[in-house]
Design a protein around this motif. Structure first.
Motif, PDB file in Angstrom:
ATOM      1  N   UNK A   1      10.301  -7.669 -18.631  1.00  0.00           N
ATOM      2  CA  UNK A   1      11.093  -8.803 -18.174  1.00  0.00           C
ATOM      3  C   UNK A   1      12.366  -9.009 -18.976  1.00  0.00           C
ATOM      4  N   UNK A   2      12.438  -8.454 -20.164  1.00  0.00           N
ATOM      5  CA  UNK A   2      13.593  -8.698 -21.029  1.00  0.00           C
ATOM      6  C   UNK A   2      14.730  -7.723 -20.736  1.00  0.00           C
ATOM      7  N   UNK A   3      15.936  -8.226 -20.483  1.00  0.00           N
ATOM      8  CA  UNK A   3      17.089  -7.343 -20.313  1.00  0.00           C
ATOM      9  C   UNK A   3      17.558  -6.728 -21.622  1.00  0.00           C
ATOM     10  N   UNK A   4      17.003  -7.208 -22.720  1.00  0.00           N
ATOM     11  CA  UNK A   4      17.423  -6.721 -24.041  1.00  0.00           C
ATOM     12  C   UNK A   4      16.637  -5.498 -24.501  1.00  0.00           C
ATOM     13  N   UNK A   5      15.640  -5.078 -23.715  1.00  0.00           N
ATOM     14  CA  UNK A   5      14.794  -3.948 -24.105  1.00  0.00           C
ATOM     15  C   UNK A   5      14.885  -2.843 -23.067  1.00  0.00           C
ATOM     16  N   UNK A   6      15.020  -1.623 -23.558  1.00  0.00           N
ATOM     17  CA  UNK A   6      15.050  -0.425 -22.713  1.00  0.00           C
ATOM     18  C   UNK A   6      13.796   0.382 -23.013  1.00  0.00           C
ATOM     19  N   UNK A   7      12.728   0.116 -22.247  1.00  0.00           N
ATOM     20  CA  UNK A   7      11.464   0.818 -22.468  1.00  0.00           C
ATOM     21  C   UNK A   7      11.618   2.226 -21.900  1.00  0.00           C
ATOM     22  N   UNK A   8      11.665   3.211 -22.789  1.00  0.00           N
ATOM     23  CA  UNK A   8      11.940   4.580 -22.356  1.00  0.00           C
ATOM     24  C   UNK A   8      10.678   5.398 -22.129  1.00  0.00           C
ATOM     25  N   UNK A   9       9.574   4.978 -22.708  1.00  0.00           N
ATOM     26  CA  UNK A   9       8.309   5.689 -22.474  1.00  0.00           C
ATOM     27  C   UNK A   9       7.157   4.800 -22.896  1.00  0.00           C
ATOM     28  N   UNK A  10       6.046   4.956 -22.194  1.00  0.00           N
ATOM     29  CA  UNK A  10       4.779   4.337 -22.574  1.00  0.00           C
ATOM     30  C   UNK A  10       3.801   5.467 -22.845  1.00  0.00           C
ATOM     31  N   UNK A  11       3.186   5.433 -24.016  1.00  0.00           N
ATOM     32  CA  UNK A  11       2.161   6.418 -24.347  1.00  0.00           C
ATOM     33  C   UNK A  11       0.838   5.678 -24.510  1.00  0.00           C
ATOM     34  N   UNK A  12      -0.234   6.286 -24.022  1.00  0.00           N
ATOM     35  CA  UNK A  12      -1.513   5.594 -24.033  1.00  0.00           C
ATOM     36  C   UNK A  12      -2.521   6.323 -24.916  1.00  0.00           C
ATOM     37  N   UNK A  13      -3.488   5.564 -25.393  1.00  0.00           N
ATOM     38  CA  UNK A  13      -4.498   6.070 -26.315  1.00  0.00           C
ATOM     39  C   UNK A  13      -5.826   5.405 -25.976  1.00  0.00           C
ATOM     40  N   UNK A  14      -6.921   6.046 -26.299  1.00  0.00           N
ATOM     41  CA  UNK A  14      -8.228   5.406 -26.159  1.00  0.00           C
ATOM     42  C   UNK A  14      -8.336   4.280 -27.175  1.00  0.00           C
ATOM     43  N   UNK A  15      -8.883   3.151 -26.732  1.00  0.00           N
ATOM     44  CA  UNK A  15      -9.019   2.024 -27.645  1.00  0.00           C
ATOM     45  C   UNK A  15      -9.839   0.926 -27.018  1.00  0.00           C
ATOM     46  N   UNK A  16      -9.171  -0.063 -26.407  1.00  0.00           N
ATOM     47  CA  UNK A  16      -9.915  -1.141 -25.762  1.00  0.00           C
ATOM     48  C   UNK A  16     -10.922  -0.605 -24.754  1.00  0.00           C
ATOM     49  N   UNK A  17     -10.508   0.418 -24.027  1.00  0.00           N
ATOM     50  CA  UNK A  17     -11.365   1.135 -23.093  1.00  0.00           C
ATOM     51  C   UNK A  17     -11.006   2.612 -23.201  1.00  0.00           C
ATOM     52  N   UNK A  18     -11.785   3.522 -22.595  1.00  0.00           N
ATOM     53  CA  UNK A  18     -11.462   4.942 -22.696  1.00  0.00           C
ATOM     54  C   UNK A  18     -10.088   5.283 -22.120  1.00  0.00           C
ATOM     55  N   UNK A  19      -9.593   6.456 -22.483  1.00  0.00           N
ATOM     56  CA  UNK A  19      -8.227   6.864 -22.169  1.00  0.00           C
ATOM     57  C   UNK A  19      -7.924   6.841 -20.676  1.00  0.00           C
ATOM     58  N   UNK A  20      -8.848   7.276 -19.845  1.00  0.00           N
ATOM     59  CA  UNK A  20      -8.583   7.292 -18.404  1.00  0.00           C
ATOM     60  C   UNK A  20      -8.266   5.890 -17.897  1.00  0.00           C
ATOM     61  N   UNK A  21      -8.925   4.880 -18.458  1.00  0.00           N
ATOM     62  CA  UNK A  21      -8.686   3.503 -18.027  1.00  0.00           C
ATOM     63  C   UNK A  21      -7.396   2.949 -18.620  1.00  0.00           C
ATOM     64  N   UNK A  22      -7.139   3.210 -19.905  1.00  0.00           N
ATOM     65  CA  UNK A  22      -5.894   2.692 -20.492  1.00  0.00           C
ATOM     66  C   UNK A  22      -4.679   3.300 -19.790  1.00  0.00           C
ATOM     67  N   UNK A  23      -4.778   4.583 -19.412  1.00  0.00           N
ATOM     68  CA  UNK A  23      -3.665   5.244 -18.734  1.00  0.00           C
ATOM     69  C   UNK A  23      -3.474   4.690 -17.324  1.00  0.00           C
ATOM     70  N   UNK A  24      -4.574   4.438 -16.637  1.00  0.00           N
ATOM     71  CA  UNK A  24      -4.480   3.814 -15.314  1.00  0.00           C
ATOM     72  C   UNK A  24      -3.936   2.398 -15.412  1.00  0.00           C
ATOM     73  N   UNK A  25      -4.425   1.638 -16.376  1.00  0.00           N
ATOM     74  CA  UNK A  25      -4.015   0.239 -16.490  1.00  0.00           C
ATOM     75  C   UNK A  25      -2.529   0.111 -16.804  1.00  0.00           C
ATOM     76  N   UNK A  26      -2.005   0.986 -17.649  1.00  0.00           N
ATOM     77  CA  UNK A  26      -0.574   0.950 -17.941  1.00  0.00           C
ATOM     78  C   UNK A  26       0.241   1.192 -16.676  1.00  0.00           C
TER      79      UNK A  26
END
Length: 311
Positions: free
Chosen positions: A27-52
Protein backbone atom coordinates in the motif's frame (compact mmCIF):
# COMPACT_ATOMS: atom_id res chain seq x y z
CA UNK A 1 11.21 9.49 3.28
CA UNK A 2 12.55 10.51 -0.14
CA UNK A 3 10.41 10.66 -3.29
CA UNK A 4 12.32 7.69 -4.71
CA UNK A 5 10.74 4.44 -3.50
CA UNK A 6 13.00 2.36 -1.27
CA UNK A 7 14.16 -0.91 -2.90
CA UNK A 8 12.91 -3.68 -0.64
CA UNK A 9 13.21 -7.47 -0.45
CA UNK A 10 10.89 -9.31 1.95
CA UNK A 11 11.80 -12.77 3.22
CA UNK A 12 8.79 -14.20 5.03
CA UNK A 13 6.68 -17.20 6.12
CA UNK A 14 3.03 -16.09 5.81
CA UNK A 15 1.38 -16.32 8.49
CA UNK A 16 -1.42 -13.90 9.36
CA UNK A 17 0.89 -11.16 10.60
CA UNK A 18 3.13 -11.59 7.53
CA UNK A 19 0.00 -11.04 5.43
CA UNK A 20 -0.73 -7.76 7.21
CA UNK A 21 2.93 -6.80 6.77
CA UNK A 22 2.81 -7.50 3.03
CA UNK A 23 -0.39 -5.48 2.69
CA UNK A 24 1.27 -2.49 4.37
CA UNK A 25 4.30 -2.73 2.12
CA UNK A 26 2.15 -2.98 -1.03
CA UNK A 27 0.00 0.00 0.00
CA UNK A 28 2.92 2.38 0.50
CA UNK A 29 4.10 4.44 -2.48
CA UNK A 30 7.41 4.85 -0.67
CA UNK A 31 8.37 1.17 -0.99
CA UNK A 32 9.44 -0.73 -4.11
CA UNK A 33 9.02 -4.41 -3.23
CA UNK A 34 11.26 -6.09 -5.79
CA UNK A 35 11.02 -9.68 -4.59
CA UNK A 36 9.36 -11.85 -1.97
CA UNK A 37 11.23 -14.92 -0.81
CA UNK A 38 9.53 -17.55 1.30
CA UNK A 39 10.75 -19.99 3.93
CA UNK A 40 9.24 -22.73 6.07
CA UNK A 41 8.19 -21.34 9.42
CA UNK A 42 4.65 -20.60 10.57
CA UNK A 43 3.55 -23.38 8.24
CA UNK A 44 5.45 -25.60 5.76
CA UNK A 45 7.04 -24.04 2.68
CA UNK A 46 4.31 -25.05 0.23
CA UNK A 47 1.78 -23.11 2.31
CA UNK A 48 3.94 -20.04 2.97
CA UNK A 49 4.69 -19.82 -0.77
CA UNK A 50 1.02 -20.15 -1.67
CA UNK A 51 -0.05 -17.66 0.98
CA UNK A 52 2.40 -15.02 -0.23
CA UNK A 53 1.00 -15.35 -3.75
CA UNK A 54 -2.56 -15.20 -2.39
CA UNK A 55 -1.80 -11.83 -0.81
CA UNK A 56 -0.16 -10.58 -4.00
CA UNK A 57 -3.26 -11.57 -5.97
CA UNK A 58 -5.74 -10.07 -3.51
CA UNK A 59 -3.71 -6.83 -3.58
CA UNK A 60 -3.31 -6.79 -7.39
CA UNK A 61 0.46 -7.06 -7.06
CA UNK A 62 1.06 -10.20 -9.08
CA UNK A 63 3.92 -8.36 -10.79
CA UNK A 64 6.05 -8.99 -7.69
CA UNK A 65 7.86 -12.33 -8.00
CA UNK A 66 7.52 -14.85 -5.18
CA UNK A 67 10.44 -17.29 -4.91
CA UNK A 68 10.26 -20.38 -2.71
CA UNK A 69 13.26 -21.03 -0.48
CA UNK A 70 14.39 -23.46 2.18
CA UNK A 71 11.83 -26.10 3.22
CA UNK A 72 13.40 -26.79 6.61
CA UNK A 73 15.90 -25.36 9.11
CA UNK A 74 19.63 -25.84 8.65
CA UNK A 75 20.07 -28.49 11.32
CA UNK A 76 17.24 -28.80 13.80
CA UNK A 77 13.91 -30.56 13.33
CA UNK A 78 11.28 -28.29 11.79
CA UNK A 79 8.73 -26.60 14.04
CA UNK A 80 5.61 -24.80 12.80
CA UNK A 81 2.90 -22.65 14.35
CA UNK A 82 -0.49 -23.65 12.95
CA UNK A 83 -2.03 -23.21 16.39
CA UNK A 84 -1.39 -19.47 16.12
CA UNK A 85 -2.03 -18.99 12.39
CA UNK A 86 -4.62 -21.63 11.50
CA UNK A 87 -4.08 -24.81 9.51
CA UNK A 88 -3.74 -22.86 6.27
CA UNK A 89 -1.33 -20.44 7.93
CA UNK A 90 -3.58 -17.52 7.06
CA UNK A 91 -6.80 -17.65 9.05
CA UNK A 92 -9.11 -14.81 8.07
CA UNK A 93 -8.73 -15.34 4.34
CA UNK A 94 -10.45 -17.89 2.16
CA UNK A 95 -7.81 -20.20 0.72
CA UNK A 96 -7.48 -20.44 -3.04
CA UNK A 97 -4.83 -21.49 -5.54
CA UNK A 98 -3.26 -18.33 -6.99
CA UNK A 99 -3.30 -17.89 -10.75
CA UNK A 100 0.32 -16.74 -10.93
CA UNK A 101 2.81 -19.54 -10.22
CA UNK A 102 5.96 -19.29 -8.20
CA UNK A 103 8.70 -17.33 -9.92
CA UNK A 104 11.62 -19.44 -11.17
CA UNK A 105 14.75 -19.63 -9.06
CA UNK A 106 15.38 -20.74 -5.50
CA UNK A 107 15.08 -17.95 -2.94
CA UNK A 108 18.70 -18.34 -1.85
CA UNK A 109 19.94 -17.96 -5.43
CA UNK A 110 17.67 -14.94 -5.92
CA UNK A 111 18.99 -13.27 -2.77
CA UNK A 112 22.56 -13.82 -3.96
CA UNK A 113 21.75 -12.49 -7.44
CA UNK A 114 19.97 -9.36 -6.27
CA UNK A 115 22.29 -8.49 -3.40
CA UNK A 116 25.34 -8.99 -5.65
CA UNK A 117 24.05 -6.25 -7.97
CA UNK A 118 22.14 -3.88 -5.69
CA UNK A 119 20.68 -0.50 -6.62
CA UNK A 120 22.56 2.59 -5.47
CA UNK A 121 22.52 2.63 -1.68
CA UNK A 122 21.72 -1.06 -1.43
CA UNK A 123 18.59 -3.01 -0.53
CA UNK A 124 16.56 -2.88 2.64
CA UNK A 125 15.82 -6.51 3.54
CA UNK A 126 13.01 -7.52 5.87
CA UNK A 127 13.24 -10.91 7.58
CA UNK A 128 9.93 -11.81 9.22
CA UNK A 129 10.41 -15.57 9.58
CA UNK A 130 13.24 -18.00 10.30
CA UNK A 131 16.47 -16.67 8.79
CA UNK A 132 17.38 -19.82 6.86
CA UNK A 133 17.35 -18.29 3.37
CA UNK A 134 19.61 -15.33 4.13
CA UNK A 135 21.94 -17.44 6.27
CA UNK A 136 22.43 -19.91 3.41
CA UNK A 137 23.00 -17.02 0.99
CA UNK A 138 25.64 -15.48 3.28
CA UNK A 139 27.43 -18.83 3.55
CA UNK A 140 27.45 -19.31 -0.21
CA UNK A 141 28.33 -15.70 -1.10
CA UNK A 142 29.48 -13.65 1.89
CA UNK A 143 30.16 -10.65 -0.34
CA UNK A 144 26.42 -10.02 -0.65
CA UNK A 145 26.53 -8.34 2.76
CA UNK A 146 27.72 -5.24 0.90
CA UNK A 147 24.42 -5.11 -0.96
CA UNK A 148 22.33 -4.70 2.20
CA UNK A 149 21.60 -1.13 3.24
CA UNK A 150 19.67 -2.23 6.30
CA UNK A 151 18.37 -5.51 7.64
CA UNK A 152 15.07 -5.31 9.52
CA UNK A 153 14.41 -8.43 11.59
CA UNK A 154 11.34 -9.57 13.47
CA UNK A 155 12.74 -12.01 15.98
CA UNK A 156 14.12 -12.57 19.42
CA UNK A 157 13.21 -11.57 22.94
CA UNK A 158 14.97 -10.22 25.99
CA UNK A 159 12.96 -8.64 28.81
CA UNK A 160 9.64 -9.90 27.39
CA UNK A 161 10.60 -13.57 27.60
CA UNK A 162 9.83 -16.05 24.82
CA UNK A 163 6.63 -17.07 23.08
CA UNK A 164 7.51 -20.69 22.31
CA UNK A 165 9.77 -21.42 25.31
CA UNK A 166 10.25 -19.26 28.39
CA UNK A 167 13.32 -17.64 26.79
CA UNK A 168 12.97 -18.10 23.01
CA UNK A 169 10.91 -16.35 20.33
CA UNK A 170 9.50 -18.53 17.54
CA UNK A 171 11.43 -17.20 14.52
CA UNK A 172 14.78 -17.62 16.27
CA UNK A 173 13.85 -20.95 17.88
CA UNK A 174 12.77 -22.34 14.50
CA UNK A 175 16.34 -22.01 13.18
CA UNK A 176 18.79 -20.73 15.81
CA UNK A 177 21.87 -21.59 13.73
CA UNK A 178 20.61 -19.49 10.82
CA UNK A 179 19.87 -16.58 13.16
CA UNK A 180 23.35 -16.85 14.66
CA UNK A 181 24.92 -16.74 11.18
CA UNK A 182 22.95 -13.63 10.23
CA UNK A 183 23.61 -11.75 13.47
CA UNK A 184 27.29 -12.73 13.43
CA UNK A 185 27.64 -11.25 9.94
CA UNK A 186 27.70 -7.81 11.56
CA UNK A 187 25.17 -6.29 9.17
CA UNK A 188 23.45 -3.00 10.09
CA UNK A 189 20.36 -4.55 11.65
CA UNK A 190 17.25 -3.30 13.39
CA UNK A 191 15.69 -5.96 15.64
CA UNK A 192 11.98 -5.83 16.41
CA UNK A 193 11.82 -8.44 19.15
CA UNK A 194 8.93 -9.36 21.43
CA UNK A 195 10.13 -6.56 23.71
CA UNK A 196 8.81 -4.12 21.11
CA UNK A 197 6.04 -6.00 19.29
CA UNK A 198 4.17 -6.81 22.49
CA UNK A 199 3.69 -3.05 22.87
CA UNK A 200 1.70 -2.87 19.60
CA UNK A 201 -1.52 -4.87 19.85
CA UNK A 202 -4.60 -5.04 17.67
CA UNK A 203 -7.02 -3.85 20.32
CA UNK A 204 -10.63 -4.17 19.18
CA UNK A 205 -11.19 -0.43 18.95
CA UNK A 206 -8.26 -0.23 16.53
CA UNK A 207 -9.57 -3.10 14.40
CA UNK A 208 -13.03 -1.49 14.39
CA UNK A 209 -11.56 1.76 13.07
CA UNK A 210 -9.90 -0.17 10.25
CA UNK A 211 -13.12 -2.01 9.43
CA UNK A 212 -15.00 1.29 9.26
CA UNK A 213 -12.74 2.51 6.45
CA UNK A 214 -14.07 2.13 2.91
CA UNK A 215 -12.61 -0.35 0.45
CA UNK A 216 -11.80 -4.02 0.15
CA UNK A 217 -8.26 -3.62 1.50
CA UNK A 218 -9.52 -2.33 4.83
CA UNK A 219 -12.05 -5.17 4.99
CA UNK A 220 -9.37 -7.77 4.32
CA UNK A 221 -7.01 -6.34 6.91
CA UNK A 222 -9.78 -6.20 9.52
CA UNK A 223 -10.70 -9.81 8.71
CA UNK A 224 -7.08 -10.88 9.22
CA UNK A 225 -6.73 -8.98 12.50
CA UNK A 226 -10.02 -10.31 13.87
CA UNK A 227 -8.97 -13.86 12.97
CA UNK A 228 -5.61 -13.33 14.64
CA UNK A 229 -7.29 -12.04 17.78
CA UNK A 230 -9.59 -15.07 17.94
CA UNK A 231 -6.58 -17.38 17.77
CA UNK A 232 -4.64 -15.30 20.33
CA UNK A 233 -7.54 -15.42 22.80
CA UNK A 234 -7.51 -19.22 22.69
CA UNK A 235 -4.03 -19.16 24.19
CA UNK A 236 -3.90 -15.89 26.09
CA UNK A 237 -7.36 -14.91 27.37
CA UNK A 238 -7.84 -11.17 27.52
CA UNK A 239 -4.89 -10.40 25.23
CA UNK A 240 -5.05 -8.98 21.71
CA UNK A 241 -2.59 -10.13 19.06
CA UNK A 242 0.75 -8.29 18.87
CA UNK A 243 1.80 -6.78 15.55
CA UNK A 244 4.99 -8.81 15.22
CA UNK A 245 5.81 -8.81 11.51
CA UNK A 246 3.90 -5.63 10.55
CA UNK A 247 6.19 -3.70 12.89
CA UNK A 248 9.03 -4.23 10.42
CA UNK A 249 7.26 -2.20 7.75
CA UNK A 250 6.29 0.27 10.45
CA UNK A 251 9.98 0.79 11.16
CA UNK A 252 10.90 1.18 7.49
CA UNK A 253 8.17 3.76 6.88
CA UNK A 254 8.18 5.59 10.22
CA UNK A 255 11.26 4.96 12.36
CA UNK A 256 10.31 7.95 14.53
CA UNK A 257 7.64 5.72 16.08
CA UNK A 258 10.33 3.58 17.72
CA UNK A 259 13.22 3.95 20.17
CA UNK A 260 16.32 1.76 19.90
CA UNK A 261 19.56 1.01 21.67
CA UNK A 262 22.87 0.00 20.12
CA UNK A 263 23.92 -3.53 20.93
CA UNK A 264 25.35 -6.80 19.72
CA UNK A 265 22.92 -9.71 19.50
CA UNK A 266 23.97 -13.36 19.78
CA UNK A 267 21.95 -16.58 19.77
CA UNK A 268 22.17 -19.65 21.99
CA UNK A 269 22.55 -22.62 19.63
CA UNK A 270 23.55 -25.31 22.11
CA UNK A 271 20.80 -27.69 23.31
CA UNK A 272 19.27 -26.90 26.66
CA UNK A 273 16.68 -24.70 28.30
CA UNK A 274 18.03 -21.54 26.61
CA UNK A 275 18.11 -23.03 23.11
CA UNK A 276 17.10 -20.29 20.67
CA UNK A 277 17.45 -17.47 23.17
CA UNK A 278 18.75 -14.11 21.96
CA UNK A 279 21.33 -12.43 24.16
CA UNK A 280 21.60 -8.66 23.95
CA UNK A 281 24.83 -6.95 24.93
CA UNK A 282 24.73 -3.17 25.02
CA UNK A 283 27.47 -1.73 22.83
CA UNK A 284 27.80 1.82 21.53
CA UNK A 285 29.62 0.41 18.50
CA UNK A 286 27.44 -2.64 18.02
CA UNK A 287 26.01 -3.27 14.54
CA UNK A 288 22.54 -4.00 15.86
CA UNK A 289 19.77 -1.69 17.02
CA UNK A 290 17.35 -3.32 19.47
CA UNK A 291 13.94 -1.67 19.52
CA UNK A 292 12.98 -0.88 23.11
CA UNK A 293 9.87 1.31 22.67
CA UNK A 294 7.11 1.26 20.05
CA UNK A 295 4.30 3.80 19.64
CA UNK A 296 1.17 1.68 19.18
CA UNK A 297 -1.18 4.59 18.47
CA UNK A 298 1.26 5.97 15.91
CA UNK A 299 1.60 2.57 14.28
CA UNK A 300 -2.13 2.10 13.81
CA UNK A 301 -2.48 5.68 12.58
CA UNK A 302 0.11 4.76 9.94
CA UNK A 303 -1.92 1.67 8.98
CA UNK A 304 -5.07 3.76 8.63
CA UNK A 305 -3.23 6.33 6.49
CA UNK A 306 -2.00 3.55 4.18
CA UNK A 307 -5.53 2.19 3.82
CA UNK A 308 -6.96 5.66 3.14
CA UNK A 309 -4.46 6.42 0.37
CA UNK A 310 -5.73 6.15 -3.23
CA UNK A 311 -5.38 2.60 -4.55
Amino acid sequence: MTDTPLPLIIDCDPGIDDAVMLMMAFLSPHLDVQAITTVAGNVPLAFTSRNARMICERMNRTNIPVHAGCPRPMVRKMVTAEDFHGESGIAGMDVFEPEVPLAPGHAVDVLIEKLSAPPEGGYTVILSGPMTNLAAALIMAPQIAQGIRELVVMGGADTAGGNITPSAEFNIYADPLAAAIVFDAGLPTVVLALDATHQVRAEQVRVDRIRALPGRHAELMADLLDAANRLELRWRPGMQVPMHDPSTVGWVLAPHLFETKRCRVSVVTRPGKDFGRTKVKDSARGPHRWVTVADADGFFALVEDLLKAPA
